[in-house]
Design an enzyme around this catalytic site. Structure first.
Site, PDB file in Angstrom:
ATOM      1  N   GLU A  10       0.962  -1.172   0.055  1.00 10.86           N
ATOM      2  CA  GLU A  10       0.078  -0.041  -0.191  1.00 10.86           C
ATOM      3  C   GLU A  10       0.947   1.288   0.037  1.00 10.86           C
ATOM      4  O   GLU A  10       0.410   2.258  -0.482  1.00 10.86           O
ATOM      5  CB  GLU A  10      -1.024   0.151   1.303  1.00 10.86           C
ATOM      6  CG  GLU A  10      -2.393   0.716   0.911  1.00 10.86           C
ATOM      7  CD  GLU A  10      -3.261   0.594   1.899  1.00 10.86           C
ATOM      8  OE1 GLU A  10      -2.958  -0.040   3.172  1.00 10.86           O
ATOM      9  OE2 GLU A  10      -4.334   1.119   1.930  1.00 10.86           O
TER      10      GLU A  10
ATOM     11  N   HIS B 214       7.923 -26.908   0.799  1.00 11.22           N
ATOM     12  CA  HIS B 214       7.189 -27.750   0.407  1.00 11.22           C
ATOM     13  C   HIS B 214       6.089 -27.073  -0.493  1.00 11.22           C
ATOM     14  O   HIS B 214       5.018 -27.952  -0.958  1.00 11.22           O
ATOM     15  CB  HIS B 214       6.744 -28.757   1.248  1.00 11.22           C
ATOM     16  CG  HIS B 214       7.583 -29.343   2.044  1.00 11.22           C
ATOM     17  ND1 HIS B 214       8.100 -30.497   1.860  1.00 11.22           N
ATOM     18  CD2 HIS B 214       8.077 -28.810   3.394  1.00 11.22           C
ATOM     19  CE1 HIS B 214       8.956 -30.881   2.816  1.00 11.22           C
ATOM     20  NE2 HIS B 214       9.014 -29.886   3.659  1.00 11.22           N
TER      21      HIS B 214
ATOM     22  N   LYS C 106     -13.094   2.650  -2.370  1.00 15.30           N
ATOM     23  CA  LYS C 106     -13.869   2.836  -1.277  1.00 15.30           C
ATOM     24  C   LYS C 106     -15.142   3.640  -1.905  1.00 15.30           C
ATOM     25  O   LYS C 106     -16.244   3.563  -1.645  1.00 15.30           O
ATOM     26  CB  LYS C 106     -13.289   3.724  -0.004  1.00 15.30           C
ATOM     27  CG  LYS C 106     -12.562   3.042   0.708  1.00 15.30           C
ATOM     28  CD  LYS C 106     -11.841   3.805   1.952  1.00 15.30           C
ATOM     29  CE  LYS C 106     -10.909   3.050   2.778  1.00 15.30           C
ATOM     30  NZ  LYS C 106     -10.483   3.902   3.675  1.00 15.30           N
TER      31      LYS C 106
HETATM   32  O1  PA5 Z   1      -2.930   2.084   5.809  1.00 18.97           O
HETATM   33  C1  PA5 Z   1      -3.850   2.653   5.687  1.00 18.97           C
HETATM   34  O2  PA5 Z   1      -4.044   3.795   5.620  1.00 18.97           O
HETATM   35  C2  PA5 Z   1      -5.262   1.887   5.221  1.00 18.97           C
HETATM   36  O3  PA5 Z   1      -5.050   0.518   5.124  1.00 18.97           O
HETATM   37  C3  PA5 Z   1      -6.266   1.735   6.546  1.00 18.97           C
HETATM   38  O4  PA5 Z   1      -5.751   1.707   7.596  1.00 18.97           O
HETATM   39  C4  PA5 Z   1      -7.542   1.244   6.232  1.00 18.97           C
HETATM   40  O5  PA5 Z   1      -8.161   1.555   4.841  1.00 18.97           O
HETATM   41  C5  PA5 Z   1      -8.461   1.302   7.126  1.00 18.97           C
HETATM   42  O6  PA5 Z   1      -8.639   2.889   7.563  1.00 18.97           O
HETATM   43  P1  PA5 Z   1      -9.278   3.422   8.755  1.00 18.97           P
HETATM   44  O7  PA5 Z   1      -8.377   3.294   9.798  1.00 18.97           O
HETATM   45  O8  PA5 Z   1      -9.687   4.923   8.050  1.00 18.97           O
HETATM   46  O9  PA5 Z   1     -10.733   2.861   9.035  1.00 18.97           O
END
Ligand code: PA5
Length: 444
Positions: free
Chosen positions: A289, A318, A432
Site C-alpha cells: 500500500e 514444500h 472505497k
Molecule cells: O494504511 C492505511 O491507511 C489503510 O490500510 C487503512 O488503515 C484502512 O483503509 C482502514 O482505514 P481506517 O483506519 O480509516 O478505517
C-alpha cells in the site's frame, strides 16, 4: 541491552558482483533519501517516529487496559487494514499460540482477544457463537472514522449489544480509537460517551501499530507495551545515519531498491517462525500500500511498486520454494531467523522400522528448523538469488518493537528512492468511493 535484531546482507552481496557496486553508485541517492525522511520528520509529517517516545499515551492505554481486564472476559477489535493487521501481528508474535483457548488462569486473567476485519456474515456468526456479549468489550478502530466495513460491523454489534445489556452498559463496553477532530465514529463516541483514544493526524493506518491502535489490545492481553516501545526507540537510534553501512534500515531499502531496478519486482519475506506469520501479513500491507503507486515522469503515468509475498519456513519449502529456486529470477528474499525459542523438543530415535531416519534421533525440532533455513539460504545463494537475513535473538516485545520500526523506516526510505509518496493510498480510496456509490450513498 544486547537483545538486538541483526540484518545480515552477506547473502545479497554474494549473489552477484554488481550488488556492492550499485550500493556504492547509489550512495548519494541513499543519503538524499535519508535526508528527505529526516526533513519530513522535522516538519512533523512522519508521526510514526514519535510513537515510541509517547510515554503518557502508553500510561493512558495501560489504565484503560486495566479497566477492560477488570470488567470483561473478551475483547473484540473491530477494524480493517492498518487498523487491524498490526493487532493480529502483535498477538501472533507475543502471546501463546493458542492464547484464546487457554483457561483464564493460564492467561493470567487477561481477556481473550479477537480481531474482526471481515464482513463475511458467516465469519461474524462464528465469532458470535463463542462470545457472551455481556462479558465482551469492543475496541472499534478507524482513523477516518467512516470506513464502511468497520462501521457496518460496528453497527451490527452495537445494536446487538444494546439489546443484550442496555444502552448504558453498551457505552461502557465500547472503546473508540479514531482521529481527534473528524469522522462519524468520533461524533458517535462523543454522543454516546465511549472511552476514546486518538490516532495522531500525522500517523497513517499502516504506520499506526505503535499507537493506541495496536497497543490497547496488546496491553489487554498482558503484552509489555513499554518494552515494545523501548525496542522501537532503540531502532530509531540505530537507524539514524545517512550511510547505509551504519543504518540497517537504509541498507535494507538500498538492497530492495537496486534489486527492483534489476527487475526483481517481488519481495519475499520468509519467517522461519510461526510467531511471525502475521508479521508477514502486516509487512505485505505496508510494502504494497505504501509503494504501489502511479508515478508521473515527464507527463507520463508510470506504475511502480514491488510486490510483497509472505512465505513461512519450513511449510513453504514444500510449496513456494520450488518456484523461488527454479522459477524466474524476479525476487529478493528476506529470511527471518529466531535464535532462541521458549520451548525445545528432542526428537526420539525411531524404534523398530525407520532406519533411514535414525539420524534425527537426539536432535531437536529447533535444530531441524534452523538447518532448513540455512539450507534455503544456501540453495538461493547457489542460484545467485539476492537474500538477506534478519535474526531476532528471541521473539519478545523488545525485538518486535525493533523489527516493526525497522520495517516502517525502510518503507519510508524506499518511497523516497522510488520517488513516490509512501504515505497515501489513492487507489484504495477510489475503491472505497465506488463501494459507497454501489451501497446507495447519495453524495457519491
Ligand atoms: O494504511 C492505511 O491507511 C489503510 O490500510 C487503512 O488503515 C484502512 O483503509 C482502514 O482505514 P481506517 O483506519 O480509516 O478505517
Amino acid at each position: 541491552m544486547n537483545d538486538k535484531i541483526k540484518l545480515d546482507i552477506s547473502g545479497a552481496l554474494q549473489a552477484a558482483a554488481w550488488v556492492e557496486g550499485e550500493i556504492e553508485s547509489n550512495r548519494s541517492d541513499l543519503a538524499a533519501a535519508a535526508q528527505a525522511v529526516d526533513a519530513k520528520r522535522k516538519e512533523g509529517l512522519l508521526g510514526f517516529f514519535d510513537l515510541p517516545f509517547n510515554k503518557e499515551g502508553a500510561a493512558a492505554i495501560k489504565q484503560t487496559a486495566e479497566y477492560i481486564k477488570g470488567n470483561f472476559k473478551n475483547l473484540v477489535v473491530i477494524g480493517i487494514g492498518g487498523s487491524a493487521l498490526g493487532n493480529r501481528m502483535l498477538h501472533n508474535a507475543l502471546n501463546h499460540p493458542r492464547y484464546n483457548e487457554l483457561p483464564a488462569g493460564k492467561r493470567k486473567g487477561c481477556p481473550r482477544v479477537y480481531v474482526l476485519d471481515s464482513i463475511d456474515a458467516d465469519y461474524l456468526k462464528g465469532l458470535l457463537d463463542v462470545l457472551d456479549l455481556k462479558e465482551t468489550a469492543f475496541n472499534v478502530i478507524t482513523k477516518s472514522g467512516g470506513t464502511v466495513e468497520t462501521m457496518a460491523n460496528f453497527f451490527v454489534l452495537k445494536d446487538m449489544l444494546k439489546r443484550e445489556v442496555g444502552p448504558n452498559r453498551a457505552a461502557e463496553s465500547i472503546i473508540a480509537t479514531t482521529d481527534a477532530s473528524r469522522g462519524v465514529l468520533l461524533e458517535i463516541a462523543r454522543q454516546e460517551g465511549y472511552r476514546l483514544f486518538h490516532i495522531p493526524g500525522n500517523v497513517g493506518g499502516r504506520y499506526s501499530v505503535l499507537s493506541a491502535v495496536g497497543l490497547l489490545s496488546a496491553a489487554v492481553s498482558g503484552i509489555d507495551i513499554d518494552e515494545l516501545l523501548s525496542g522501537a526507540e532503540t531502532a530509531v537510534k540505530d537507524c539514524s545515519a545517512h550511510d547505509p553501512y551504519k543504518n540497517p534500515a537504509l541498507m535494507g531499502a538500498a538492497l530492495h531498491y537496486i534489486a527492483y531496478q534489476r527487475g526483481k519486482s517481488i519481495s519475499v519475506v520468509m519467517p522461519y517462525s510461526d510467531a511471525l506469520d502475521y508479521f508477514g501479513d502486516w509487512y505485505c500491507q505496508l510494502w504494497a500500500e505504501s509503494l504501489g503507486k502511479t508515478k508521473h515522469v515527464n507527463g507520463t503515468a508510470v506504475p511502480v511498486g514491488q510486490t510483497p509475498l509472505k512465505a513461512i519456513g519450513a511449510r513453504d519449502q514444500h510449496s513456494l520454494l520450488q518456484l523461488f529456486l527454479d522459477g524466474p529470477d524476479d525476487k529478493i528474499f528476506t529470511l527471518l531467523r529466531v535464535e532462541k525459542r521458549q520451548n525445545s523438543f528432542i526428537i526420539p530415535p525411531p524404534d523398530g522400522a525407520g532406519n533411514e531416519l535414525q539420524y534425527l534421533g537426539g536432535s531437536t525440532l529447533e535444530k531441524l528448523l534452523a538447518s532448513e533455513l540455512e539450507a534455503t539460504e544456501s540453495v538461493l545463494a547457489k542460484r545467485g538469488r539476492m537474500c538477506l537475513r534478519i535474526s531476532l535473538p528471541t521473539v519478545s516485545p523488545y525485538t518486535m518493537g525493533q523489527l516493526i520500526f525497522f520495517y516502517m523506516l525502510m518503507t519510508a526510505y524506499m518511497g523516497e528512492l522510488m520517488g513516490i509518496n509512501a504515505f497515501d493510498q489513492p487507489a484504495v480510496e477510489e475503491g472505497k468511493r465506488i463501494t459507497y456509490r454501489l451501497m446507495g450513498r447519495p453524495d457519491y
